[in-house]
Motif scaffolding. Structure first.
Motif, PDB file in Angstrom:
ATOM      1  N   LEU A  41     -25.279  13.626 -64.536  1.00  0.00           N
ATOM      2  CA  LEU A  41     -25.784  12.256 -64.664  1.00  0.00           C
ATOM      3  C   LEU A  41     -27.241  12.153 -64.206  1.00  0.00           C
ATOM      4  O   LEU A  41     -28.063  11.511 -64.859  1.00  0.00           O
ATOM      5  CB  LEU A  41     -24.910  11.287 -63.865  1.00  0.00           C
ATOM      6  CG  LEU A  41     -23.523  11.010 -64.415  1.00  0.00           C
ATOM      7  CD1 LEU A  41     -22.734  10.122 -63.461  1.00  0.00           C
ATOM      8  CD2 LEU A  41     -23.594  10.377 -65.798  1.00  0.00           C
ATOM      9  N   ARG A  56     -25.723   6.313 -56.766  1.00  0.00           N
ATOM     10  CA  ARG A  56     -24.797   5.776 -55.763  1.00  0.00           C
ATOM     11  C   ARG A  56     -23.465   6.498 -55.853  1.00  0.00           C
ATOM     12  O   ARG A  56     -23.032   6.877 -56.944  1.00  0.00           O
ATOM     13  CB  ARG A  56     -24.531   4.283 -56.009  1.00  0.00           C
ATOM     14  CG  ARG A  56     -25.615   3.367 -55.578  1.00  0.00           C
ATOM     15  CD  ARG A  56     -25.260   1.904 -55.858  1.00  0.00           C
ATOM     16  NE  ARG A  56     -25.008   1.662 -57.274  1.00  0.00           N
ATOM     17  CZ  ARG A  56     -25.955   1.570 -58.210  1.00  0.00           C
ATOM     18  NH1 ARG A  56     -27.216   1.720 -57.900  1.00  0.00           N
ATOM     19  NH2 ARG A  56     -25.632   1.341 -59.469  1.00  0.00           N
ATOM     20  N   LEU A  65     -16.565   6.623 -57.545  1.00  0.00           N
ATOM     21  CA  LEU A  65     -17.408   6.223 -58.656  1.00  0.00           C
ATOM     22  C   LEU A  65     -18.816   6.761 -58.403  1.00  0.00           C
ATOM     23  O   LEU A  65     -19.389   6.544 -57.338  1.00  0.00           O
ATOM     24  CB  LEU A  65     -17.436   4.702 -58.762  1.00  0.00           C
ATOM     25  CG  LEU A  65     -18.129   4.069 -59.944  1.00  0.00           C
ATOM     26  CD1 LEU A  65     -17.453   4.473 -61.249  1.00  0.00           C
ATOM     27  CD2 LEU A  65     -18.125   2.557 -59.798  1.00  0.00           C
ATOM     28  N   GLU A  67     -22.567   6.566 -59.816  1.00  0.00           N
ATOM     29  CA  GLU A  67     -23.389   5.704 -60.656  1.00  0.00           C
ATOM     30  C   GLU A  67     -24.841   6.163 -60.601  1.00  0.00           C
ATOM     31  O   GLU A  67     -25.356   6.433 -59.517  1.00  0.00           O
ATOM     32  CB  GLU A  67     -23.341   4.258 -60.173  1.00  0.00           C
ATOM     33  CG  GLU A  67     -21.974   3.642 -60.189  1.00  0.00           C
ATOM     34  CD  GLU A  67     -21.966   2.216 -59.674  1.00  0.00           C
ATOM     35  OE1 GLU A  67     -21.243   1.399 -60.251  1.00  0.00           O
ATOM     36  OE2 GLU A  67     -22.678   1.927 -58.680  1.00  0.00           O
ATOM     37  N   ASP A  69     -28.590   4.840 -62.082  1.00  0.00           N
ATOM     38  CA  ASP A  69     -29.377   3.814 -62.760  1.00  0.00           C
ATOM     39  C   ASP A  69     -30.698   4.397 -63.224  1.00  0.00           C
ATOM     40  O   ASP A  69     -31.278   5.256 -62.550  1.00  0.00           O
ATOM     41  CB  ASP A  69     -29.745   2.675 -61.793  1.00  0.00           C
ATOM     42  CG  ASP A  69     -28.569   2.001 -61.154  1.00  0.00           C
ATOM     43  OD1 ASP A  69     -27.510   1.918 -61.784  1.00  0.00           O
ATOM     44  OD2 ASP A  69     -28.717   1.534 -60.003  1.00  0.00           O
ATOM     45  N   TRP A  99     -15.642   7.557 -67.913  1.00  0.00           N
ATOM     46  CA  TRP A  99     -17.083   7.407 -67.775  1.00  0.00           C
ATOM     47  C   TRP A  99     -17.544   6.351 -68.771  1.00  0.00           C
ATOM     48  O   TRP A  99     -16.849   6.043 -69.736  1.00  0.00           O
ATOM     49  CB  TRP A  99     -17.845   8.723 -67.943  1.00  0.00           C
ATOM     50  CG  TRP A  99     -17.985   9.206 -69.358  1.00  0.00           C
ATOM     51  CD1 TRP A  99     -17.117  10.000 -70.039  1.00  0.00           C
ATOM     52  CD2 TRP A  99     -19.060   8.916 -70.268  1.00  0.00           C
ATOM     53  NE1 TRP A  99     -17.568  10.228 -71.304  1.00  0.00           N
ATOM     54  CE2 TRP A  99     -18.762   9.576 -71.474  1.00  0.00           C
ATOM     55  CE3 TRP A  99     -20.230   8.182 -70.177  1.00  0.00           C
ATOM     56  CZ2 TRP A  99     -19.600   9.494 -72.582  1.00  0.00           C
ATOM     57  CZ3 TRP A  99     -21.062   8.108 -71.278  1.00  0.00           C
ATOM     58  CH2 TRP A  99     -20.753   8.764 -72.455  1.00  0.00           C
ATOM     59  N   GLN A 101     -21.054   3.241 -69.444  1.00  0.00           N
ATOM     60  CA  GLN A 101     -22.380   2.752 -69.069  1.00  0.00           C
ATOM     61  C   GLN A 101     -22.424   1.250 -69.177  1.00  0.00           C
ATOM     62  O   GLN A 101     -21.696   0.647 -69.965  1.00  0.00           O
ATOM     63  CB  GLN A 101     -23.448   3.396 -69.920  1.00  0.00           C
ATOM     64  CG  GLN A 101     -23.251   3.234 -71.414  1.00  0.00           C
ATOM     65  CD  GLN A 101     -24.094   4.205 -72.188  1.00  0.00           C
ATOM     66  OE1 GLN A 101     -25.279   4.319 -71.948  1.00  0.00           O
ATOM     67  NE2 GLN A 101     -23.489   4.910 -73.121  1.00  0.00           N
ATOM     68  N   ASP A 102     -23.256   0.675 -68.340  1.00  0.00           N
ATOM     69  CA  ASP A 102     -23.512  -0.760 -68.353  1.00  0.00           C
ATOM     70  C   ASP A 102     -24.968  -0.933 -68.730  1.00  0.00           C
ATOM     71  O   ASP A 102     -25.861  -0.472 -67.999  1.00  0.00           O
ATOM     72  CB  ASP A 102     -23.226  -1.368 -66.978  1.00  0.00           C
ATOM     73  CG  ASP A 102     -21.780  -1.148 -66.544  1.00  0.00           C
ATOM     74  OD1 ASP A 102     -20.878  -1.306 -67.400  1.00  0.00           O
ATOM     75  OD2 ASP A 102     -21.553  -0.820 -65.375  1.00  0.00           O
ATOM     76  N   LYS A 108     -30.135   0.665 -67.506  1.00  0.00           N
ATOM     77  CA  LYS A 108     -28.701   0.927 -67.617  1.00  0.00           C
ATOM     78  C   LYS A 108     -28.194   1.625 -66.367  1.00  0.00           C
ATOM     79  O   LYS A 108     -28.955   2.194 -65.589  1.00  0.00           O
ATOM     80  CB  LYS A 108     -28.403   1.783 -68.837  1.00  0.00           C
ATOM     81  CG  LYS A 108     -28.960   3.196 -68.762  1.00  0.00           C
ATOM     82  CD  LYS A 108     -28.678   3.963 -70.033  1.00  0.00           C
ATOM     83  CE  LYS A 108     -29.472   5.242 -70.116  1.00  0.00           C
ATOM     84  NZ  LYS A 108     -30.899   5.086 -70.174  1.00  0.00           N
ATOM     85  N   THR A 109     -26.898   1.571 -66.216  1.00  0.00           N
ATOM     86  CA  THR A 109     -26.176   2.363 -65.222  1.00  0.00           C
ATOM     87  C   THR A 109     -25.165   3.204 -65.986  1.00  0.00           C
ATOM     88  O   THR A 109     -24.336   2.663 -66.719  1.00  0.00           O
ATOM     89  CB  THR A 109     -25.440   1.470 -64.209  1.00  0.00           C
ATOM     90  OG1 THR A 109     -26.394   0.648 -63.545  1.00  0.00           O
ATOM     91  CG2 THR A 109     -24.664   2.305 -63.202  1.00  0.00           C
ATOM     92  N   TRP A 111     -22.074   5.720 -65.432  1.00  0.00           N
ATOM     93  CA  TRP A 111     -21.138   5.953 -64.336  1.00  0.00           C
ATOM     94  C   TRP A 111     -20.015   6.889 -64.771  1.00  0.00           C
ATOM     95  O   TRP A 111     -19.734   7.028 -65.960  1.00  0.00           O
ATOM     96  CB  TRP A 111     -20.565   4.636 -63.825  1.00  0.00           C
ATOM     97  CG  TRP A 111     -19.905   3.817 -64.901  1.00  0.00           C
ATOM     98  CD1 TRP A 111     -20.488   2.842 -65.660  1.00  0.00           C
ATOM     99  CD2 TRP A 111     -18.547   3.927 -65.354  1.00  0.00           C
ATOM    100  NE1 TRP A 111     -19.573   2.338 -66.555  1.00  0.00           N
ATOM    101  CE2 TRP A 111     -18.379   2.981 -66.392  1.00  0.00           C
ATOM    102  CE3 TRP A 111     -17.474   4.724 -64.993  1.00  0.00           C
ATOM    103  CZ2 TRP A 111     -17.176   2.818 -67.067  1.00  0.00           C
ATOM    104  CZ3 TRP A 111     -16.269   4.571 -65.664  1.00  0.00           C
ATOM    105  CH2 TRP A 111     -16.129   3.616 -66.681  1.00  0.00           C
ATOM    106  N   GLU A 113     -16.038   8.103 -63.116  1.00  0.00           N
ATOM    107  CA  GLU A 113     -15.019   7.876 -62.104  1.00  0.00           C
ATOM    108  C   GLU A 113     -14.198   9.150 -61.954  1.00  0.00           C
ATOM    109  O   GLU A 113     -13.753   9.725 -62.942  1.00  0.00           O
ATOM    110  CB  GLU A 113     -14.142   6.714 -62.557  1.00  0.00           C
ATOM    111  CG  GLU A 113     -13.141   6.269 -61.552  1.00  0.00           C
ATOM    112  CD  GLU A 113     -12.369   5.066 -62.066  1.00  0.00           C
ATOM    113  OE1 GLU A 113     -12.928   3.944 -62.018  1.00  0.00           O
ATOM    114  OE2 GLU A 113     -11.236   5.265 -62.530  1.00  0.00           O
TER     115      GLU A 113
END
Length: 124
Positions: A41, A56, A65, A67, A69, A99, A101-102, A108-109, A111, A113
């Motif tokens: 990532l 994070r 999780l 993450e 950004d 997995w 994205q936001d 974006k993030t 992520w 899990e």
């Protein structure tokens, strides 16, 4: 406070060391999967994203999780493997339970899990 990742060639190594220090009680296999996902990532954010970049680790019941950004609005998209890459999201998909994205106007993030079977005494 999340660790801030900058576009420095040594940055993935710094993030790996930070994560290992934050996750001292994980079994080696779980730690290896976590570091692999985190590394992919972060590498993707450094290669395809734009500063500022942040990473994070967030504990949720029974899972962790990861993450990352960045400020590039372009979504992360799996691509066919080549000599230049294209394997990162496939590796994340193989190691993570989920997995995604936001997307936001300012970036974006991405992520992932990971299920955790071992309790961890020090929370991130």
């Amino acid at each position: 406070m999340p660790l801030r990742a900058d576009a420095d060639l040594a940055e993935p190594a710094r993030v790996r060391a930070w994560a290992r220090a934050k996750l001292p009680d994980l079994a080696e296999e779980e730690l290896a999967d976590t570091i692999l996902v985190l590394d992919e990532l972060v590498s993707n954010a450094l290669r395809h994203g734009k500063p500022p970049r942040r990473v994070r680790l967030v504990w949720l019941p029974g899972r962790l999780l990861v993450e990352v950004d960045d400020s590039a609005p372009t979504p992360a998209v799996p691509r066919p493997p080549t000599d230049d890459g294209g394997r990162g999201l496939a590796l994340i998909d193989a190691c993570a339970s989920a997995w995604g994205q936001d997307l936001r106007d300012d970036g974006k993030t991405v992520w992932a899990e990971l299920a955790k079977t071992q309790s961890v005494s020090e929370r991130v």
